[in-house]
Write an enzyme that holds these catalytic residues in place. Structure first.
Site, PDB file in Angstrom:
ATOM      1  CG  HIS A   2     -20.894  38.764  24.246  1.00 13.83           C
ATOM      2  ND1 HIS A   2     -20.379  38.537  25.496  1.00 13.83           N
ATOM      3  CD2 HIS A   2     -20.897  37.558  23.624  1.00 13.83           C
ATOM      4  CE1 HIS A   2     -20.084  37.254  25.631  1.00 13.83           C
ATOM      5  NE2 HIS A   2     -20.392  36.626  24.512  1.00 13.83           N
ATOM      6  CG  HIS A  34     -24.284  34.019  23.715  1.00 10.26           C
ATOM      7  ND1 HIS A  34     -24.069  33.621  25.022  1.00 10.26           N
ATOM      8  CD2 HIS A  34     -23.049  34.303  23.198  1.00 10.26           C
ATOM      9  CE1 HIS A  34     -22.767  33.667  25.277  1.00 10.26           C
ATOM     10  NE2 HIS A  34     -22.128  34.068  24.182  1.00 10.26           N
ATOM     11  CD  GLU A  35     -22.112  35.896  19.841  1.00  9.49           C
ATOM     12  OE1 GLU A  35     -21.397  36.780  20.324  1.00  9.49           O
ATOM     13  OE2 GLU A  35     -21.873  34.681  19.990  1.00  9.49           O
TER      14      GLU A  35
HETATM   15 ZN   LIG Z   1     -20.202  34.665  23.963  1.00 15.24          ZN
END
Ligand SMILES: [Zn+2]
Length: 229
Positions: free
Chosen positions: A104, A100-101
């Site tokens: 980004h 998830h990171e």
């Molecule tokens: Zn996030």
């Protein structure tokens, strides 16, 4: 004081309960899937490293950060900061959070519009959160309702920020799910369910923040709207 009345409780008790509930839910999903090993046997840090290579995100560094579920991506220094539990744990939850990171980091590399929009709102939100309060309180105290309404407008930056956060977070999670499947870091149906569970629970906390910001705004609207000149 005027902001500790029953109307305040009417708006803020549901918000508080919602925040508690979603925070409990995200922790329990994370704890559950932290105990399930990922079939690739990669830790969060190793999974992130593999995804950095496979996505050609050279220049993105990985560092560790203290705390629990404190994982984040810092676009200014292009750094993925992973908590100990994520970085060193070869679990379904750890690879889900790490991916998830990384989502980004991909958004940053692609100049993803919603990410830039959210970042642009930060200074306005920081000023608005205290300036809005002051304008509302002074406006109500002096019975200068236009000033109070201006305060609501300034304060609404917080709700706007929470709204702008949603697409950014949902998009990072959908990238994470795709990346983990494409690279074979997760393979089984059970792992897929685990990744979805952890990431969807996290998304709910952002929905809860938005609801809280809206309820806070509605409280001010009802407070000012109920005043007679
Ligand atoms: Zn996030």
């Amino acid at each position: 004081m005027f902001f500790y009345n029953s109307t305040y409780l009417l708006f803020m008790v549901p918000a508080f309960l919602l925040m508690m509930l979603t925070s409990w839910y995200v922790k329990s999903a994370y704890n559950k899937w932290s105990k399930v090993p990922s079939s690739s046997r990669l830790t969060g840090a190793q999974a992130a490293q593999r995804l950095i290579s496979s996505s050609a995100l050279y220049g993105v560094k990985i560092e560790s950060v203290g705390g629990n579920l404190s994982d984040h991506y810092d676009p200014r220094t292009k750094t993925l900061r992973l908590s100990q539990g994520v970085a060193n744990n070869a679990s379904v939850a750890a690879v889900a959070v790490a991916a998830h990171e990384l989502g980004h980091a991909m958004q940053d590399a692609e100049d993803y519009m919603p990410l830039r929009l959210r970042a642009a709102l930060v200074p306005a939100v920081n000023i608005g959160s205290w300036l809005g309060w002051i304008l509302i309180m002074v406006g109500l105290f002096l019975n200068a309702l236009n000033l109070a309404w201006l305060g609501v407008l300034v304060f609404s930056g917080g709700a706007l920020f929470a709204l702008a956060t949603l697409p950014v977070e949902l998009n990072a999670s959908s990238r994470a799910k795709q990346l983990l499947a494409d690279t074979g870091i997760i393979q089984s149906e059970q792992e897929r369910r685990g990744v979805n569970n952890v990431l969807n629970a996290a998304a709910l906390t952002y929905v809860a923040s938005l609801v809280t910001a809206i309820l806070q705004l509605l409280y001010f609207v009802s407070l000012i709207g109920g005043r007679r000149r």
